[in-house]
Motif scaffolding. Sequence first.
Motif, PDB file in Angstrom:
ATOM      1  N   UNK A   1       0.911  -1.178  -0.014  1.00  0.00           N
ATOM      2  CA  UNK A   1       0.162   0.149   0.004  1.00  0.00           C
ATOM      3  C   UNK A   1       0.880   1.310   0.021  1.00  0.00           C
ATOM      4  N   UNK A   2       2.152   1.121  -0.162  1.00  0.00           N
ATOM      5  CA  UNK A   2       3.065   2.421  -0.131  1.00  0.00           C
ATOM      6  C   UNK A   2       3.024   2.932  -1.516  1.00  0.00           C
ATOM      7  N   UNK A   3       3.156   4.112  -1.887  1.00  0.00           N
ATOM      8  CA  UNK A   3       3.654   4.679  -3.006  1.00  0.00           C
ATOM      9  C   UNK A   3       5.243   4.866  -2.952  1.00  0.00           C
ATOM     10  N   UNK A   4       5.754   4.432  -4.216  1.00  0.00           N
ATOM     11  CA  UNK A   4       7.154   4.664  -4.281  1.00  0.00           C
ATOM     12  C   UNK A   4       7.595   5.444  -5.706  1.00  0.00           C
ATOM     13  N   UNK A   5       8.596   6.316  -5.004  1.00  0.00           N
ATOM     14  CA  UNK A   5       9.207   7.050  -6.313  1.00  0.00           C
ATOM     15  C   UNK A   5      10.650   6.538  -6.468  1.00  0.00           C
ATOM     16  N   UNK A   6      11.199   6.125  -7.646  1.00  0.00           N
ATOM     17  CA  UNK A   6      12.321   5.311  -7.632  1.00  0.00           C
ATOM     18  C   UNK A   6      13.373   6.286  -8.416  1.00  0.00           C
TER      19      UNK A   6
END
Length: 297
Positions: A24-29
């Motif tokens: 459920x987390x958002x990730x910015x890579x």
Amino acid sequence: MRIFVTGASGWIGSAVTAELLAHGHQVVGLARSDSAAATIAALGAEVRRGSLDDLDALRAGATDAEGVVHLGYNHDFSDMQGAARTDQLAITTLGDALAGTGRPFFIASGVAGLSRDGVPATEHDGGDPSAHPRVANAAAALEYANRGVRAGVLRFAPTVHGDGDHGFIAVLVDTARRQGVSAYVGDGNGAWPAVHRLDAATLVRLAVEKAPAASVLHVVAESAVPTKAIAEAIGRGLDLPVTSVPAADALAHFGWIGMFFGLDMPASSEYTQQQYDWKPTHPTLLEDLDAGHYTKS
């Protein structure tokens, strides 16, 4: 949480990205190339273009996020000090951007050089900066716990294994193919800790979600896999004889990895497993080797 991840397209980082997204987390890579950007996007994460040298990109990524996982590292064994300086600047930039926010900030380090006289290193053992320059960087990251950041260190096993791994074990397999023999150093009683890539990703997520400030976690599932047993498993997989190489000849036989393969560096994760209810469930290193993940053509 919205998590900024450096190294998000890498062997460990891509598994961490998938794990965070699945919970459920958002990730910015962070992506330094088109191929890295494509990998991150395919996982379902947002892409931020930049590199570890691009301090503006790091600063912006941390400022826009609710937490940071710093996994990226330039593993250039020809310039270890230079790689460590790049890492130090990245840690400082990320930490400064998070100062006073109370947000999580976890960086990757290692367990190498922590054990003494064959006694497994624990999470409470301090590192020796002379053993590896990343030790000092880990200490610098922990200082941010005194500046209003939920900062912590993830000490990874030297072998984070699984199907598709191109790290140390893959190098040992390639060496065995080239030499026509699977070798170990000395009596082969030196031992390497190990962890499966997916178990490692789970622990990184648990750290982001609940590890307190100044935490040190050992990303280690197996405390001590004998290097002789590793060589024997490689020999079985490649149908090659197994032999010992004297320590004095390790560099000549193995190349650069000879510096590490003879080391004895057991490490415990008993405290980490108890504190975070982390129970590694994926195959062991020898099981992965015997499954043919490293020796298949």
